[in-house]
Design an enzyme around this catalytic site. Structure first.
Site, PDB file in Angstrom:
ATOM      1  N   LYS A  70      15.045   3.253  31.688  1.00 21.89           N
ATOM      2  CA  LYS A  70      15.766   4.311  32.404  1.00 21.89           C
ATOM      3  C   LYS A  70      17.235   4.352  31.997  1.00 21.89           C
ATOM      4  O   LYS A  70      17.852   5.422  31.986  1.00 21.89           O
ATOM      5  CB  LYS A  70      15.637   4.114  33.915  1.00 21.89           C
ATOM      6  CG  LYS A  70      14.257   4.492  34.449  1.00 21.89           C
ATOM      7  CD  LYS A  70      14.315   4.858  35.912  1.00 21.89           C
ATOM      8  CE  LYS A  70      12.998   5.462  36.363  1.00 21.89           C
ATOM      9  NZ  LYS A  70      13.014   5.911  37.749  1.00 21.89           N
TER      10      LYS A  70
ATOM     11  N   LYS B 110      -0.264   8.195  27.361  1.00 21.49           N
ATOM     12  CA  LYS B 110      -0.891   8.551  28.641  1.00 21.49           C
ATOM     13  C   LYS B 110      -0.270   9.844  29.167  1.00 21.49           C
ATOM     14  O   LYS B 110       0.882  10.159  28.847  1.00 21.49           O
ATOM     15  CB  LYS B 110      -0.762   7.410  29.644  1.00 21.49           C
ATOM     16  CG  LYS B 110       0.554   7.291  30.358  1.00 21.49           C
ATOM     17  CD  LYS B 110       0.445   6.270  31.497  1.00 21.49           C
ATOM     18  CE  LYS B 110       1.736   6.261  32.303  1.00 21.49           C
ATOM     19  NZ  LYS B 110       1.680   5.361  33.450  1.00 21.49           N
TER      20      LYS B 110
ATOM     21  N   LYS C 109       4.041  12.593  34.078  1.00 20.32           N
ATOM     22  CA  LYS C 109       4.695  13.685  34.804  1.00 20.32           C
ATOM     23  C   LYS C 109       6.065  13.995  34.218  1.00 20.32           C
ATOM     24  O   LYS C 109       6.656  15.021  34.523  1.00 20.32           O
ATOM     25  CB  LYS C 109       4.797  13.363  36.297  1.00 20.32           C
ATOM     26  CG  LYS C 109       5.575  12.116  36.669  1.00 20.32           C
ATOM     27  CD  LYS C 109       5.531  11.912  38.180  1.00 20.32           C
ATOM     28  CE  LYS C 109       6.335  10.685  38.591  1.00 20.32           C
ATOM     29  NZ  LYS C 109       6.392  10.534  40.041  1.00 20.32           N
TER      30      LYS C 109
END
Length: 330
Positions: free
Chosen positions: A113, A195, A198
């Site tokens: 992040k 994968k 979102k």
């Protein structure tokens, strides 16, 4: 036999995909019958990245409605918004004094992040796992359903609990992780090596739970397959086709073998159409129920207020024990 406590939460950020539904929410529905479940909308975690206030409020309510629409029963479990239970922040502060800076700096998610949000590497981003530990430990959670990418966070929660228990007397239940067997591992439609996420760079690779039928059909039409033109489950050599077969099998409630038979001798055009229809058919009633719930704001707010009161009752009992043991004047 008394049920064990279970804790899980989802952030009201971005939009949930069918992968999130299969890997988390669908499992939550089943788990609520076997455990005392505490399910939270984790809006305190969400603000480690800058949010638009009105959007965050709207998404918080929308996510709560989605949980209920998917089958989470507020009568069977405790459904609440994290920020409405101040004990989360209060316990986090105490647990910070049992957590080492080096541990936080080594967290994979903090590194990831920080790279994505280089202009806003705030202390909340680093302290995220301690707040997560507080979330879990407040409810004496014996069980935490997790994905592989959350193993580090659970290990830190366990370490912190054991440190506190060793420093004083046993106070926290040391939680165990239960790896959720997603009925399927869902990959990105445009890049099956990744994968479905979102926060994917290209939203056309993900099916979001709010996507309407036309959008779903369009995305599946563009899904990556291969040049062989036959439908067979072979993840190594036919990853795109295998991903679509997996999605179809789950949403049509069929085995992979049954799914393969359904498309024997058929081309990819018919195949993609059928996958899209199966997903759209399953999501339509969920979307309809979510919309109905959002139109009844008074009901939703009542559910969340009741959930926050029930969550606070348990959380405050733990917090009071902790404050007493560390010597806070009560």
């Amino acid at each position: 036999m008394e049920k064990s406590n279970l804790y899980s939460a989802v952030q009201p950020t971005n939009n949930l995909t069918i992968g999130n539904y299969l890997g988390a929410i669908k499992n939550w529905v089943n788990l609520q019958n076997d455990y005392n479940c505490y399910y939270a909308v984790a809006n305190m975690h969400a603000i480690t990245v800058r949010q638009t206030p009105a959007e965050l409020r709207q998404r918080t309510l929308s996510l709560a409605a989605l949980f209920i629409a998917c089958g989470i029963d507020p009568e069977k479990c405790v459904l609440y918004v994290q920020s409405q239970v101040p004990a989360h922040a209060q316990l986090c502060w105490v647990l910070n004094t049992f957590t080492y800076v080096g541990e936080m700096e080594r967290m994979t998610q903090f590194k990831d992040k920080s790279a994505k949000h280089a202009d806003n590497i705030n202390m909340g981003l680093m302290d995220y796992p301690v707040l997560m530990a507080a979330d879990i430990l407040l409810y004496q959670s014996a069980v935490v359903p997790i994905g592989k990418d959350q193993t580090q966070h659970l290990e830190i929660a366990r370490d912190i609990a054991q440190r506190f228990n060793n420093a004083y007397t046993p106070t926290f239940t040391v939680p165990k992780g239960v790896y959720m067997k997603s009925s399927a591992k869902i990959a990105d439609l445009l890049d099956p090596s990744k994968k479905m996420s979102k926060s994917a760079e290209n939203p056309n690779g993900a099916i979001f739970l709010h996507d309407d039928r036309d959008t779903i059909m369009r995305k599946f039409k563009r899904a990556v397959t291969d040049s062989e033109a036959f439908v067979k489950y072979d993840p190594e050599n036919k990853p795109g086709v295998s991903n679509l077969l997996t999605i179809y099998s789950v949403f049509a409630d069929k085995s992979i073998e049954e799914a393969e038979r359904d498309f024997a001798g058929k081309g990819y055009g018919d195949f993609k159409l059928a996958v899209g229809e199966a997903v759209a058919d399953k999501l339509a009633p969920i979307q309809s129920e979510q919309a109905r719930l959002l139109a009844d704001k008074a009901y939703l707010e009542g559910v969340l207020k009741n959930g926050a009161e029930r969550a606070a009752y348990t959380a405050n009992k733990t917090l009071q024990k902790v404050h007493k043991k560390i010597g806070f004047y009560l």
